[in-house]
Design a protein around this motif. Structure first.
Motif, PDB file in Angstrom:
ATOM      1  N   GLU A  29       6.418  13.314   3.799  1.00  0.00           N
ATOM      2  CA  GLU A  29       7.456  12.147   3.783  1.00  0.00           C
ATOM      3  C   GLU A  29       7.174  10.579   2.968  1.00  0.00           C
ATOM      4  N   GLN A  30       6.272  10.090   3.354  1.00  0.00           N
ATOM      5  CA  GLN A  30       5.789   9.171   2.718  1.00  0.00           C
ATOM      6  C   GLN A  30       4.257   9.114   2.013  1.00  0.00           C
ATOM      7  N   LEU A  31       3.672   9.065   1.220  1.00  0.00           N
ATOM      8  CA  LEU A  31       2.475   9.297   0.776  1.00  0.00           C
ATOM      9  C   LEU A  31       1.643   7.630   1.086  1.00  0.00           C
ATOM     10  N   ARG A  32       1.027   7.671   1.334  1.00  0.00           N
ATOM     11  CA  ARG A  32      -0.451   6.357   1.490  1.00  0.00           C
ATOM     12  C   ARG A  32      -1.276   6.901   1.288  1.00  0.00           C
ATOM     13  N   VAL A  33      -1.674   5.437   0.543  1.00  0.00           N
ATOM     14  CA  VAL A  33      -3.692   5.579  -0.760  1.00  0.00           C
ATOM     15  C   VAL A  33      -3.150   4.282  -0.588  1.00  0.00           C
ATOM     16  N   GLN A  34      -4.938   4.903  -0.792  1.00  0.00           N
ATOM     17  CA  GLN A  34      -5.856   2.766  -0.493  1.00  0.00           C
ATOM     18  C   GLN A  34      -6.449   3.268  -2.177  1.00  0.00           C
ATOM     19  N   ILE A  35      -6.149   2.212  -2.560  1.00  0.00           N
ATOM     20  CA  ILE A  35      -6.098   2.133  -3.974  1.00  0.00           C
ATOM     21  C   ILE A  35      -7.702   0.482  -4.140  1.00  0.00           C
ATOM     22  N   TRP A  36      -8.348   1.300  -4.486  1.00  0.00           N
ATOM     23  CA  TRP A  36      -8.984  -0.224  -5.289  1.00  0.00           C
ATOM     24  C   TRP A  36      -9.659   0.468  -7.180  1.00  0.00           C
ATOM     25  N   SER A 123       4.948   0.614  -3.964  1.00  0.00           N
ATOM     26  CA  SER A 123       4.552  -0.217  -3.416  1.00  0.00           C
ATOM     27  C   SER A 123       3.203  -0.929  -3.475  1.00  0.00           C
ATOM     28  N   TYR A 124       3.249  -1.585  -3.128  1.00  0.00           N
ATOM     29  CA  TYR A 124       1.847  -1.961  -3.044  1.00  0.00           C
ATOM     30  C   TYR A 124       1.260  -3.062  -2.025  1.00  0.00           C
ATOM     31  N   LYS A 125       1.207  -2.684  -0.998  1.00  0.00           N
ATOM     32  CA  LYS A 125       0.659  -3.821   0.177  1.00  0.00           C
ATOM     33  C   LYS A 125      -0.582  -4.019   0.258  1.00  0.00           C
ATOM     34  N   ARG A 126      -1.056  -5.331   1.701  1.00  0.00           N
ATOM     35  CA  ARG A 126      -2.269  -5.118   2.396  1.00  0.00           C
ATOM     36  C   ARG A 126      -3.392  -5.679   1.091  1.00  0.00           C
ATOM     37  N   PRO A 127      -3.017  -6.441  -0.289  1.00  0.00           N
ATOM     38  CA  PRO A 127      -3.756  -6.123  -1.102  1.00  0.00           C
ATOM     39  C   PRO A 127      -5.185  -7.738  -0.221  1.00  0.00           C
ATOM     40  N   LEU A 128      -6.997  -7.581  -0.759  1.00  0.00           N
ATOM     41  CA  LEU A 128      -7.149  -8.146  -0.266  1.00  0.00           C
ATOM     42  C   LEU A 128      -9.069  -8.203  -1.337  1.00  0.00           C
ATOM     43  N   THR A 129      -9.962  -9.022  -1.549  1.00  0.00           N
ATOM     44  CA  THR A 129     -10.590  -8.496  -2.266  1.00  0.00           C
ATOM     45  C   THR A 129     -11.973  -8.447  -1.783  1.00  0.00           C
ATOM     46  N   GLU A 130     -13.028  -7.581  -2.034  1.00  0.00           N
ATOM     47  CA  GLU A 130     -14.356  -7.116  -1.366  1.00  0.00           C
ATOM     48  C   GLU A 130     -15.617  -7.033  -2.461  1.00  0.00           C
ATOM     49  N   ASP A 131     -15.946  -6.702  -2.229  1.00  0.00           N
ATOM     50  CA  ASP A 131     -17.488  -6.589  -3.192  1.00  0.00           C
ATOM     51  C   ASP A 131     -17.105  -6.691  -4.701  1.00  0.00           C
ATOM     52  N   GLY A 132     -15.549  -8.167  -5.176  1.00  0.00           N
ATOM     53  CA  GLY A 132     -16.058  -7.123  -6.521  1.00  0.00           C
ATOM     54  C   GLY A 132     -14.731  -7.052  -7.017  1.00  0.00           C
ATOM     55  N   LYS A 133     -13.923  -6.265  -5.611  1.00  0.00           N
ATOM     56  CA  LYS A 133     -13.223  -5.557  -6.111  1.00  0.00           C
ATOM     57  C   LYS A 133     -11.871  -5.663  -5.785  1.00  0.00           C
ATOM     58  N   TYR A 139       2.107   2.936  -1.430  1.00  0.00           N
ATOM     59  CA  TYR A 139       3.352   4.197  -0.929  1.00  0.00           C
ATOM     60  C   TYR A 139       4.185   3.956  -1.535  1.00  0.00           C
ATOM     61  N   CYS A 140       4.606   5.194  -0.887  1.00  0.00           N
ATOM     62  CA  CYS A 140       6.218   6.315  -2.148  1.00  0.00           C
ATOM     63  C   CYS A 140       6.181   7.220  -1.594  1.00  0.00           C
ATOM     64  N   ASP A 141       7.382   6.799  -1.342  1.00  0.00           N
ATOM     65  CA  ASP A 141       8.525   8.325  -0.471  1.00  0.00           C
ATOM     66  C   ASP A 141       8.483   9.402  -1.048  1.00  0.00           C
ATOM     67  N   ARG A 142       8.789  10.431  -0.880  1.00  0.00           N
ATOM     68  CA  ARG A 142       8.951  11.548  -0.951  1.00  0.00           C
ATOM     69  C   ARG A 142      10.543  12.174  -0.779  1.00  0.00           C
ATOM     70  N   THR A 143      10.724  12.484  -2.233  1.00  0.00           N
ATOM     71  CA  THR A 143      12.784  12.545  -2.149  1.00  0.00           C
ATOM     72  C   THR A 143      12.681  14.052  -1.171  1.00  0.00           C
ATOM     73  N   SER A 144      13.826  14.586  -0.645  1.00  0.00           N
ATOM     74  CA  SER A 144      14.078  15.664   0.218  1.00  0.00           C
ATOM     75  C   SER A 144      13.714  16.410  -0.438  1.00  0.00           C
ATOM     76  N   ALA A 145      14.085  16.719  -1.875  1.00  0.00           N
ATOM     77  CA  ALA A 145      13.269  18.492  -2.542  1.00  0.00           C
ATOM     78  C   ALA A 145      11.787  18.345  -2.198  1.00  0.00           C
ATOM     79  N   GLN A 146      11.136  16.959  -2.378  1.00  0.00           N
ATOM     80  CA  GLN A 146      10.075  16.965  -2.630  1.00  0.00           C
ATOM     81  C   GLN A 146       9.294  17.195  -0.833  1.00  0.00           C
TER      82      GLN A 146
END
Length: 241
Positions: A29-36, A123-133, A139-146
């Motif tokens: 239902e909801q995608l959650r991916v860590q991005i750096w 949406s982008y949440k919980r930002p922090l800096t670590e080791d130069g990154k 996060y994003c939500d899938r539609t019902s069809a998805q």
């Protein structure tokens, strides 16, 4: 200076709140991916060496403090790329190398459908800096069809496959895409080499990215460690051996 201080204060508060979840939530239902993303363009600094592309333009127009503009723009480029792979998937065309027939390896992949930020806002949440990154969770939500489409992919008719790929860090976002291409190719190759007695001429199909994508740097290269559902559309065999 006041803006920078407020930004760092926000980062500190966010870091304190960033507690690892006891269980990985379902991504049906909801995608959650860590991005750096790196705080500076590679090589050099953002101000001096950023390429004149859409990413650099977005960073140029950003109201964020200067040290974070490049990283924020890059994060907003990476997240939709992976979200698209998780929602619609990537189609691929793979021609294995064959020295006997003098066939060179060929592989390419592309979006099944372009990612639509209006349909799937990120949406982008919980930002922090670590080791130069700069790190954050996207996060994003899938539609019902998805969601229905994901359940179809998750059926037993689609095998789960895993692969790793690598590409030079100096290639930036294109390097991340190249590493992902290697991960798809290796996942497809390792799966079908078990079931095909003879090397095929061509394999075409689609993969759906699942789980949390792992991308990290090792010895000057991006390493993409990815898992997929695999749907094979066509296997072309050689007519002679």
């Amino acid at each position: 200076m006041a803006t920078v201080k407020r930004f760092f204060f926000f980062l500190i508060i966010a870091a304190c709140m960033a507690v690892t979840d006891a269980q990985q939530p379902s991504q049906s239902e909801q995608l959650r991916v860590q991005i750096w993303s790196e705080l500076d363009a590679f090589p050099g600094s953002f101000d001096d060496d950023a390429p004149p592309d859409s990413t650099a333009q977005a960073a140029e127009n950003s109201s964020a403090p200067a040290p974070f503009r490049y990283a924020i723009a890059r994060a907003k480029e990476i997240a939709p790329f992976f979200m698209g792979g998780m929602i619609s998937g990537w189609t691929f065309d793979y021609v294995p190398s064959d020295k006997t027939r003098r066939v060179e390896e060929f592989f390419e992949f592309e979006e099944q459908q372009p990612f639509d930020a209006a349909l799937n806002p990120v949406s982008y949440k919980r930002p922090l800096t670590e080791d130069g990154k700069l790190l954050c969770w996207a996060y994003c939500d899938r539609t019902s069809a998805q969601q229905l489409a994901y359940r179809r992919w998750a059926s037993i008719t689609h095998p789960r496959v895993q692969g790793k790929g690598a590409a030079p860090v100096e290639d930036g976002f294109l390097g991340i895409k190249e590493a992902c291409a290697g991960a798809i190719k290796n996942a497809v190759r390792e799966y079908w080499r078990i079931y095909l007695k003879n090397k095929p001429k061509e394999i075409c199909g689609t993969v759906l990215l699942i789980g949390v994508p792992r991308v990290y740097i090792s010895e000057g290269q991006y390493i993409a460690d990815l898992e997929f559902f695999l749907e094979t559309d066509t296997i072309v065999k050689y007519s002679y051996y």
